[in-house]
Design a protein around this motif. Sequence first.
Motif, mmCIF file in Angstrom:
data_model
loop_
_atom_site.group_PDB
_atom_site.id
_atom_site.type_symbol
_atom_site.label_atom_id
_atom_site.label_comp_id
_atom_site.label_asym_id
_atom_site.label_seq_id
_atom_site.Cartn_x
_atom_site.Cartn_y
_atom_site.Cartn_z
ATOM 1 N N THR A 83 -4.936 -12.248 -24.708
ATOM 2 C CA THR A 83 -4.984 -12.887 -23.394
ATOM 3 C C THR A 83 -5.003 -11.822 -22.307
ATOM 4 O O THR A 83 -4.179 -10.909 -22.314
ATOM 5 N N GLY A 84 -5.931 -11.949 -21.391
ATOM 6 C CA GLY A 84 -6.027 -10.990 -20.292
ATOM 7 C C GLY A 84 -5.112 -11.371 -19.134
ATOM 8 O O GLY A 84 -4.770 -12.539 -18.950
ATOM 9 N N PHE A 85 -4.729 -10.375 -18.351
ATOM 10 C CA PHE A 85 -3.883 -10.600 -17.177
ATOM 11 C C PHE A 85 -4.561 -10.026 -15.944
ATOM 12 O O PHE A 85 -5.331 -9.077 -16.032
ATOM 13 N N ARG A 86 -4.286 -10.613 -14.809
ATOM 14 C CA ARG A 86 -4.867 -10.147 -13.550
ATOM 15 C C ARG A 86 -3.734 -9.950 -12.543
ATOM 16 O O ARG A 86 -2.827 -10.762 -12.450
ATOM 17 N N TYR A 87 -3.828 -8.870 -11.791
ATOM 18 C CA TYR A 87 -2.816 -8.558 -10.779
ATOM 19 C C TYR A 87 -3.169 -9.248 -9.465
ATOM 20 O O TYR A 87 -4.293 -9.173 -8.996
ATOM 21 N N ASN A 88 -2.189 -9.934 -8.883
ATOM 22 C CA ASN A 88 -2.382 -10.605 -7.607
ATOM 23 C C ASN A 88 -1.683 -9.766 -6.536
ATOM 24 O O ASN A 88 -0.458 -9.667 -6.524
ATOM 25 N N LYS A 89 -2.463 -9.164 -5.645
ATOM 26 C CA LYS A 89 -1.890 -8.275 -4.628
ATOM 27 C C LYS A 89 -1.012 -9.028 -3.633
ATOM 28 O O LYS A 89 -0.071 -8.466 -3.085
ATOM 29 N N GLU A 90 -1.317 -10.302 -3.391
ATOM 30 C CA GLU A 90 -0.529 -11.071 -2.415
ATOM 31 C C GLU A 90 0.874 -11.369 -2.930
ATOM 32 O O GLU A 90 1.846 -11.283 -2.200
ATOM 33 N N THR A 91 0.968 -11.758 -4.202
ATOM 34 C CA THR A 91 2.279 -12.074 -4.758
ATOM 35 C C THR A 91 2.901 -10.881 -5.481
ATOM 36 O O THR A 91 4.030 -10.957 -5.953
ATOM 37 N N THR A 92 2.139 -9.788 -5.556
ATOM 38 C CA THR A 92 2.527 -8.576 -6.305
ATOM 39 C C THR A 92 3.049 -8.919 -7.693
ATOM 40 O O THR A 92 4.096 -8.443 -8.105
ATOM 41 N N SER A 93 2.307 -9.791 -8.389
ATOM 42 C CA SER A 93 2.716 -10.142 -9.749
ATOM 43 C C SER A 93 1.486 -10.307 -10.630
ATOM 44 O O SER A 93 0.365 -10.453 -10.136
ATOM 45 N N TRP A 94 1.722 -10.268 -11.918
ATOM 46 C CA TRP A 94 0.652 -10.433 -12.911
ATOM 47 C C TRP A 94 0.649 -11.878 -13.387
ATOM 48 O O TRP A 94 1.695 -12.494 -13.557
ATOM 49 N N SER A 95 -0.541 -12.437 -13.613
ATOM 50 C CA SER A 95 -0.645 -13.779 -14.192
ATOM 51 C C SER A 95 -1.812 -13.790 -15.164
ATOM 52 O O SER A 95 -2.673 -12.920 -15.145
ATOM 53 N N VAL A 96 -1.840 -14.816 -16.004
ATOM 54 C CA VAL A 96 -2.881 -14.933 -17.016
ATOM 55 C C VAL A 96 -4.229 -15.070 -16.311
ATOM 56 O O VAL A 96 -4.381 -15.835 -15.368
ATOM 57 N N ASP A 97 -5.198 -14.305 -16.787
ATOM 58 C CA ASP A 97 -6.558 -14.343 -16.237
ATOM 59 C C ASP A 97 -7.260 -15.564 -16.816
ATOM 60 O O ASP A 97 -7.423 -15.684 -18.017
ATOM 61 N N LYS A 98 -7.680 -16.462 -15.939
ATOM 62 C CA LYS A 98 -8.267 -17.744 -16.399
ATOM 63 C C LYS A 98 -9.737 -17.624 -16.813
ATOM 64 O O LYS A 98 -10.361 -18.593 -17.143
ATOM 65 N N LYS A 99 -10.303 -16.415 -16.745
ATOM 66 C CA LYS A 99 -11.727 -16.241 -17.081
ATOM 67 C C LYS A 99 -12.022 -16.639 -18.500
ATOM 68 O O LYS A 99 -11.345 -16.294 -19.415
#
Length: 99
Positions: A83-99
């Motif tokens: 499972t890939g993860f993507r960094y969200n600069k606004e929340t400064t957190s990582w979440s699962v990449d939905k791609k």
Amino acid sequence: TATVTNYYKQAVYDPKENKIGEIDDVLIDKDGRITALVIGVGGFLGVGEKDVAVPFSAVKGTKKDNKWWLTLNESKDSLKKATGFRYNKETTSWSVDKK
């Protein structure tokens, strides 16, 4: 004792000493303990790279030639399927990449 600098932006190798990827981030819990490492896998110069999270306990660190040597008992191909993860600069957190 290992510190974040022993891991951040360090290369990670499989048991046969093939480079798997590089640590893009170190995830720390509220008590300051490292819980997971985000490893960038594949790609070339950051293009086409996929970020995957692995438990901190899965990465083994040893001293080799006066350098910190990190190994993970996984292949590059198995991590590319994870499972890939993507960094969200606004929340400064990582979440699962939905791609």
